[in-house]
Write a protein that holds these residues in place. Structure first.
Motif, mmCIF file in Angstrom:
data_model
loop_
_atom_site.group_PDB
_atom_site.id
_atom_site.type_symbol
_atom_site.label_atom_id
_atom_site.label_comp_id
_atom_site.label_asym_id
_atom_site.label_seq_id
_atom_site.Cartn_x
_atom_site.Cartn_y
_atom_site.Cartn_z
ATOM 1 N N PHE A 50 6.861 9.911 0.181
ATOM 2 C CA PHE A 50 5.842 10.701 0.872
ATOM 3 C C PHE A 50 4.535 10.409 0.017
ATOM 4 O O PHE A 50 3.363 10.140 0.356
ATOM 5 C CB PHE A 50 6.370 11.732 1.562
ATOM 6 C CG PHE A 50 5.018 12.622 1.954
ATOM 7 C CD1 PHE A 50 4.165 12.175 2.944
ATOM 8 C CD2 PHE A 50 4.884 13.746 1.097
ATOM 9 C CE1 PHE A 50 3.135 13.113 3.297
ATOM 10 C CE2 PHE A 50 3.746 14.676 1.476
ATOM 11 C CZ PHE A 50 2.792 14.314 2.466
ATOM 12 N N GLY A 51 4.719 11.186 -1.103
ATOM 13 C CA GLY A 51 3.532 11.295 -1.968
ATOM 14 C C GLY A 51 2.766 10.574 -2.700
ATOM 15 O O GLY A 51 1.698 10.251 -2.403
ATOM 16 N N VAL A 52 3.526 9.474 -3.005
ATOM 17 C CA VAL A 52 3.383 8.051 -3.381
ATOM 18 C C VAL A 52 2.476 7.431 -2.575
ATOM 19 O O VAL A 52 1.339 6.861 -2.694
ATOM 20 C CB VAL A 52 4.151 7.231 -3.887
ATOM 21 C CG1 VAL A 52 3.705 5.842 -4.471
ATOM 22 C CG2 VAL A 52 4.736 7.764 -5.281
ATOM 23 N N SER A 53 2.901 7.204 -1.106
ATOM 24 C CA SER A 53 2.296 6.422 0.100
ATOM 25 C C SER A 53 1.247 6.988 0.371
ATOM 26 O O SER A 53 -0.121 6.425 0.726
ATOM 27 C CB SER A 53 3.367 6.014 1.050
ATOM 28 O OG SER A 53 3.645 7.497 1.803
ATOM 29 N N MET A 54 0.991 8.326 0.555
ATOM 30 C CA MET A 54 -0.080 9.242 1.073
ATOM 31 C C MET A 54 -1.425 8.872 -0.094
ATOM 32 O O MET A 54 -2.411 8.725 0.256
ATOM 33 C CB MET A 54 0.247 10.646 1.223
ATOM 34 C CG MET A 54 1.061 10.737 2.262
ATOM 35 S SD MET A 54 -0.008 10.764 3.660
ATOM 36 C CE MET A 54 -1.250 11.750 3.681
ATOM 37 N N GLU A 55 -1.019 8.938 -1.655
ATOM 38 C CA GLU A 55 -2.292 8.857 -2.532
ATOM 39 C C GLU A 55 -2.550 7.449 -2.389
ATOM 40 O O GLU A 55 -3.836 7.162 -2.249
ATOM 41 C CB GLU A 55 -1.659 8.885 -3.787
ATOM 42 C CG GLU A 55 -1.339 10.581 -4.162
ATOM 43 C CD GLU A 55 -0.839 10.774 -5.656
ATOM 44 O OE1 GLU A 55 -0.803 9.514 -6.351
ATOM 45 O OE2 GLU A 55 -0.754 12.038 -6.115
ATOM 46 N N ARG A 56 -1.711 6.311 -2.047
ATOM 47 C CA ARG A 56 -2.110 4.929 -2.167
ATOM 48 C C ARG A 56 -2.800 4.928 -0.777
ATOM 49 O O ARG A 56 -3.882 3.991 -1.056
ATOM 50 C CB ARG A 56 -0.706 3.943 -2.156
ATOM 51 C CG ARG A 56 -0.118 3.827 -3.073
ATOM 52 C CD ARG A 56 0.811 3.135 -3.534
ATOM 53 N NE ARG A 56 0.662 1.676 -3.058
ATOM 54 C CZ ARG A 56 1.420 1.087 -2.976
ATOM 55 N NH1 ARG A 56 2.995 1.275 -2.933
ATOM 56 N NH2 ARG A 56 1.078 -0.476 -2.661
ATOM 57 N N TRP A 57 -2.530 5.260 0.333
ATOM 58 C CA TRP A 57 -3.179 5.050 1.512
ATOM 59 C C TRP A 57 -4.632 5.921 1.491
ATOM 60 O O TRP A 57 -5.678 5.345 1.880
ATOM 61 C CB TRP A 57 -2.655 5.942 2.860
ATOM 62 C CG TRP A 57 -3.026 5.699 4.093
ATOM 63 C CD1 TRP A 57 -3.604 6.978 4.729
ATOM 64 C CD2 TRP A 57 -3.007 4.614 4.958
ATOM 65 N NE1 TRP A 57 -4.171 6.635 6.038
ATOM 66 C CE2 TRP A 57 -3.843 5.106 6.088
ATOM 67 C CE3 TRP A 57 -2.745 3.410 4.779
ATOM 68 C CZ2 TRP A 57 -4.192 4.416 7.210
ATOM 69 C CZ3 TRP A 57 -3.046 2.570 5.800
ATOM 70 C CH2 TRP A 57 -3.798 3.005 6.980
ATOM 71 N N MET A 58 -4.809 6.792 0.959
ATOM 72 C CA MET A 58 -6.138 7.708 0.911
ATOM 73 C C MET A 58 -7.103 6.910 -0.059
ATOM 74 O O MET A 58 -8.227 7.041 -0.092
ATOM 75 C CB MET A 58 -5.860 9.072 0.425
ATOM 76 C CG MET A 58 -5.021 9.899 1.722
ATOM 77 S SD MET A 58 -4.771 11.633 1.211
ATOM 78 C CE MET A 58 -6.252 12.269 1.189
ATOM 79 N N SER A 59 -6.417 6.309 -1.206
ATOM 80 C CA SER A 59 -7.391 5.419 -2.063
ATOM 81 C C SER A 59 -7.430 4.135 -1.844
ATOM 82 O O SER A 59 -8.656 3.617 -2.358
ATOM 83 C CB SER A 59 -6.506 5.659 -3.728
ATOM 84 O OG SER A 59 -5.473 5.090 -3.518
ATOM 85 N N GLU A 60 -6.576 3.562 -1.087
ATOM 86 C CA GLU A 60 -6.730 2.095 -0.921
ATOM 87 C C GLU A 60 -6.606 1.551 0.566
ATOM 88 O O GLU A 60 -6.890 0.452 0.914
ATOM 89 C CB GLU A 60 -5.401 1.303 -1.387
ATOM 90 C CG GLU A 60 -5.343 1.574 -3.163
ATOM 91 C CD GLU A 60 -4.090 0.993 -3.735
ATOM 92 O OE1 GLU A 60 -3.301 0.362 -2.952
ATOM 93 O OE2 GLU A 60 -3.960 1.277 -4.706
ATOM 94 N N GLY A 61 -6.519 2.418 1.414
ATOM 95 C CA GLY A 61 -6.415 2.077 2.895
ATOM 96 C C GLY A 61 -7.359 2.392 3.898
ATOM 97 O O GLY A 61 -7.123 2.374 5.079
ATOM 98 N N ALA A 62 -8.698 2.171 3.268
ATOM 99 C CA ALA A 62 -9.880 2.706 4.212
ATOM 100 C C ALA A 62 -10.119 1.874 5.285
ATOM 101 O O ALA A 62 -10.169 2.021 6.412
ATOM 102 C CB ALA A 62 -11.148 3.013 3.256
ATOM 103 N N GLU A 63 -9.930 0.545 4.768
ATOM 104 C CA GLU A 63 -10.217 -0.668 5.803
ATOM 105 C C GLU A 63 -9.197 -0.710 6.865
ATOM 106 O O GLU A 63 -9.573 -0.670 8.011
ATOM 107 C CB GLU A 63 -10.168 -1.802 5.053
ATOM 108 C CG GLU A 63 -10.510 -2.988 5.972
ATOM 109 C CD GLU A 63 -10.692 -4.339 5.030
ATOM 110 O OE1 GLU A 63 -10.711 -5.556 5.734
ATOM 111 O OE2 GLU A 63 -10.502 -4.245 4.141
#
Length: 250
Positions: free
Chosen positions: A96-109
């Motif tokens: 959960f923690g890893v995917s949330m960080e990646r989503w917030m940093s890389e998932g803007a589009e």
């Protein structure tokens, strides 16, 4: 509700299996699940959402997200004031923690594509879920029943889990095809007046109907009085049509 978060966390970390804490090392483990209540943006609908879902599935697969998700459409309900729900799950809290960080940093589009179709700003909650009777594989599309449950005075989350396990095993013995979990509210829920959710899933409505028949006319309700109803009161469930977005192992 006067039950403390500490007592719930202690119960969950112990990975309850209906036995003493010391014997639970190999029992089911709690894992995070989040829910977003969403309304369609003006002029948007299910076909628009499906296009974004297909794009998200490709995005999640390419980026190896350890994440499963489902779309939930309220069917039998009272006062559900949103169009669709988005249910997401992780195999453990680290994922959960890893995917949330990646989503917030890389998932803007990707997030912008969702925002163009859905407004999910009103409600975003996280819970920890523990299986009662559930498949090892990721649950697929089907029907999901969710009830809000409140513990009786003097009863604990461990008492409730044991009661639901006993009731679930009894219904399985009668022939029920249900899978079930307990969801413990954690983040974003605010001041709620219940202690946990009881979630029951079926692959099809015919399986749900057969389980209702076993409960109503096959003696299931009598077992419920002896088990779950002694430790908690659970509301009449809301029923959702559920469509799988992706599984953990895609």
């Amino acid at each position: 509700m006067n039950k403390t978060l500490v007592s719930i966390l202690t119960f969950l970390v112990a990975a309850t299996c209906g036995v003493s804490v010391h014997a639970q090392q190999s029992g089911p483990r709690a894992a995070p699940v989040d829910f977003r209540a969403c309304d369609y943006q003006s002029g948007k609908g299910a076909k628009d959402l499906q296009k974004v879902v297909e794009r998200f599935r490709t995005y999640a697969n390419e980026n190896k997200f350890n994440y499963a998700a489902w779309i939930m459409v309220p069917q039998f309900q009272n006062g559900q004031n949103y169009d669709v729900g988005w249910l997401g799950a992780w195999p453990n809290s680290e994922a959960f923690g890893v995917s949330m960080e990646r989503w917030m940093s890389e998932g803007a589009e990707m997030a912008a594509a969702f925002d163009a179709v859905l407004d999910c700003s009103a409600r975003h909650e996280m819970a920890l879920w523990v299986p009662i009777n559930a498949p090892r594989s990721t649950p697929e599309s089907g029907v999901l029943m969710i009830s809000q449950c409140t513990l009786h005075d003097g009863q604990s989350t461990e008492d409730a889990y044991r009661a639901h396990v006993e009731m679930g095993d009894h219904m399985r013995g009668l022939g029920s095809m249900a899978s079930s979990w307990l969801f413990y509210p954690m983040l974003g829920t605010g001041d709620i007046d219940y202690d946990y959710y009881h979630a029951v899933a079926f692959y099809r409505y015919s399986d749900m109907g057969a389980a209702i028949e076993l409960y109503a006319n096959g003696g299931g309700y009598k077992k419920a009085r002896e088990t779950v109803e002694k430790v908690a009161h659970c509301s009449a469930p809301t029923v959702f049509d559920v469509t799988s977005v992706r599984a953990f192992d895609e």
